[in-house]
Design a protein around this motif. Structure first.
Motif, PDB file in Angstrom:
ATOM      1  N   LEU A 258      -3.847  11.104  -8.604  1.00  0.00           N
ATOM      2  CA  LEU A 258      -4.814  10.251  -7.907  1.00  0.00           C
ATOM      3  C   LEU A 258      -4.539   8.782  -8.180  1.00  0.00           C
ATOM      4  CD1 LEU A 258      -7.408  10.543  -6.158  1.00  0.00           C
ATOM      5  CD2 LEU A 258      -8.705  10.317  -8.271  1.00  0.00           C
ATOM      6  N   PHE A 259      -4.336   8.437  -9.447  1.00  0.00           N
ATOM      7  CA  PHE A 259      -4.109   7.039  -9.802  1.00  0.00           C
ATOM      8  C   PHE A 259      -2.746   6.542  -9.319  1.00  0.00           C
ATOM      9  CE2 PHE A 259      -7.089   8.054 -13.494  1.00  0.00           C
ATOM     10  CZ  PHE A 259      -8.192   7.536 -12.838  1.00  0.00           C
TER      11      PHE A 259
ATOM     12  N   ALA B 222      -0.847   7.830  -6.898  1.00  0.00           N
ATOM     13  CA  ALA B 222      -0.729   7.855  -5.435  1.00  0.00           C
ATOM     14  C   ALA B 222      -1.350   6.614  -4.812  1.00  0.00           C
ATOM     15  CB  ALA B 222      -1.394   9.117  -4.877  1.00  0.00           C
ATOM     16  N   GLN B 223      -2.311   6.001  -5.494  1.00  0.00           N
ATOM     17  CA  GLN B 223      -2.951   4.786  -4.996  1.00  0.00           C
ATOM     18  C   GLN B 223      -2.266   3.518  -5.503  1.00  0.00           C
ATOM     19  OE1 GLN B 223      -6.993   5.306  -6.330  1.00  0.00           O
ATOM     20  NE2 GLN B 223      -7.494   6.782  -4.715  1.00  0.00           N
TER      21      GLN B 223
ATOM     22  N   ALA C  91      -2.336   1.772 -13.205  1.00  0.00           N
ATOM     23  CA  ALA C  91      -2.484   3.194 -12.907  1.00  0.00           C
ATOM     24  C   ALA C  91      -2.093   4.049 -14.102  1.00  0.00           C
ATOM     25  CB  ALA C  91      -1.628   3.556 -11.693  1.00  0.00           C
TER      26      ALA C  91
ATOM     27  N   GLU D  14       2.121   7.734   2.964  1.00  0.00           N
ATOM     28  CA  GLU D  14       1.967   9.176   2.788  1.00  0.00           C
ATOM     29  C   GLU D  14       3.214   9.776   2.160  1.00  0.00           C
ATOM     30  OE1 GLU D  14      -0.751  11.027   3.197  1.00  0.00           O
ATOM     31  OE2 GLU D  14      -1.767   9.137   3.582  1.00  0.00           O
TER      32      GLU D  14
ATOM     33  N   LYS E  74       3.040   9.209  -1.518  1.00  0.00           N
ATOM     34  CA  LYS E  74       2.105  10.150  -2.139  1.00  0.00           C
ATOM     35  C   LYS E  74       2.758  11.512  -2.320  1.00  0.00           C
ATOM     36  CE  LYS E  74      -2.113   7.936  -0.386  1.00  0.00           C
ATOM     37  NZ  LYS E  74      -3.304   8.103   0.467  1.00  0.00           N
TER      38      LYS E  74
ATOM     39  N   ARG F 209       1.152  -0.613 -10.995  1.00  0.00           N
ATOM     40  CA  ARG F 209       1.536   0.678 -11.573  1.00  0.00           C
ATOM     41  C   ARG F 209       1.161   0.758 -13.041  1.00  0.00           C
ATOM     42  NH1 ARG F 209       4.031   4.427  -8.733  1.00  0.00           N
ATOM     43  NH2 ARG F 209       5.100   5.690 -10.285  1.00  0.00           N
TER      44      ARG F 209
ATOM     45  N   GLU G 120       0.845  -1.181   0.000  1.00  0.00           N
ATOM     46  CA  GLU G 120       0.000   0.000   0.000  1.00  0.00           C
ATOM     47  C   GLU G 120       0.893   1.248   0.000  1.00  0.00           C
ATOM     48  OE1 GLU G 120      -3.302   0.439  -0.158  1.00  0.00           O
ATOM     49  OE2 GLU G 120      -3.490  -1.707  -0.524  1.00  0.00           O
ATOM     50  N   PRO G 121       0.538   2.249  -0.785  1.00  0.00           N
ATOM     51  CA  PRO G 121       1.345   3.464  -0.815  1.00  0.00           C
ATOM     52  C   PRO G 121       1.281   4.215   0.500  1.00  0.00           C
ATOM     53  CG  PRO G 121      -0.692   3.760  -2.045  1.00  0.00           C
ATOM     54  CD  PRO G 121      -0.613   2.317  -1.688  1.00  0.00           C
TER      55      PRO G 121
END
Length: 253
Positions: free
Chosen positions: A213-214, A216-217, A161, A20, A23, A158, A17-18
């Motif tokens: 958005l894509f 970062a998730q 994304a 902070e 991000k 990725r 999971e990414p």
């Protein structure tokens, strides 16, 4: 098997999971890749000057020369400040082609046509690249994130994304030029210029937002540059060890 195909990721789990921090890194990389506030201003200023001058005096030649001069000045300022000229120089090229078209055709619409064709072409390229599974945005941003094309085979999250982000860019660009081309054909040059200026920033901001958005998730990028450097260091260490062993009269002496 090449380093791009190896499943090892030097501590990076593509399914993780990414965080902070990830991000924030994504946001900073995108900000740098697309020129930031200054790059955006430099991109918009020549076109804004052209349409302002043309609105006042309807002089295509004066408007084109002023826009070209400002574009060159922006590059000179960056050179004097020893800043990167990547975004400013690309702006000079685009403005230069527009100036040439305007002077050759004697029409203010000629100033906008090359950029419109280029933008519409980008919209088609982004959309098609996403549909065939080789997203153009991944090719552009891969070096920025030091992952190159590793996302294609080693980081499916990725890749997904990048496909979504490329599709977003494509559809946004195509929608933008679906508005502008009818104005080019049936509107006057002043209307076209002001609408083009108005649509310069919002679609770009929206496309960059969707990209952030894509990504970062998505899972973090695999730093293939670090992998290559680690492999080179390991090879050097192995050669040094073999040389030392040979010098000491060990096996292989």
């Amino acid at each position: 098997m090449t380093s791009l195909d190896k499943p090892t990721t030097h501590g990076v789990d593509p399914a993780a999971e990414p965080s902070e921090d990830q991000k924030a890194v994504t946001q900073a990389a995108l900000f740098d890749a697309f020129g930031g506030i200054r790059g955006t201003v430099e991109t918009m200023l020549p076109g804004l000057l052209f349409v302002m001058i043309y609105t006042i005096n309807k002089d295509v030649k004066l408007s084109a020369i002023a826009a070209g001069a400002v574009a060159v000045l922006l590059v000179v300022v960056r050179l004097l400040r020893k800043d990167t000229v990547k975004h400013a120089s690309s702006g000079v090229f685009g403005v230069g082609v527009g100036v040439a078209f305007a002077l050759f055709t004697g029409s203010a619409k000629g100033f906008y046509l090359p950029g419109m064709i280029y933008g519409a072409g980008l919209g088609v390229a982004f959309t098609l690249s996403a549909l065939v599974g080789f997203p153009l945005l991944g090719v552009i941003l891969g070096p920025v994130f030091k992952e190159n094309l590793s996302w294609r085979t080693r980081n499916p999250g990725r890749k997904k994304a990048y496909v979504k982000a490329s599709l977003a860019w494509g559809l946004i660009f195509l929608a933008k030029y679906a508005i502008l081309f009818p104005l080019y054909w049936w509107g006057d040059a002043t209307q076209l210029g002001w609408v083009l200026i108005a649509l310069k920033l919002p679609p770009m901001v929206l496309a960059v937002y969707f990209t952030w958005l894509f990504l970062a998730q998505a899972p973090p990028p695999i730093n293939v540059i670090a992998e290559w450097e680690a492999e080179e260091e390991a090879e050097k260490a192995a050669k040094a060890a073999a040389k030392a062993e040979k010098a000491a009269g060990g096996p292989g002496a």
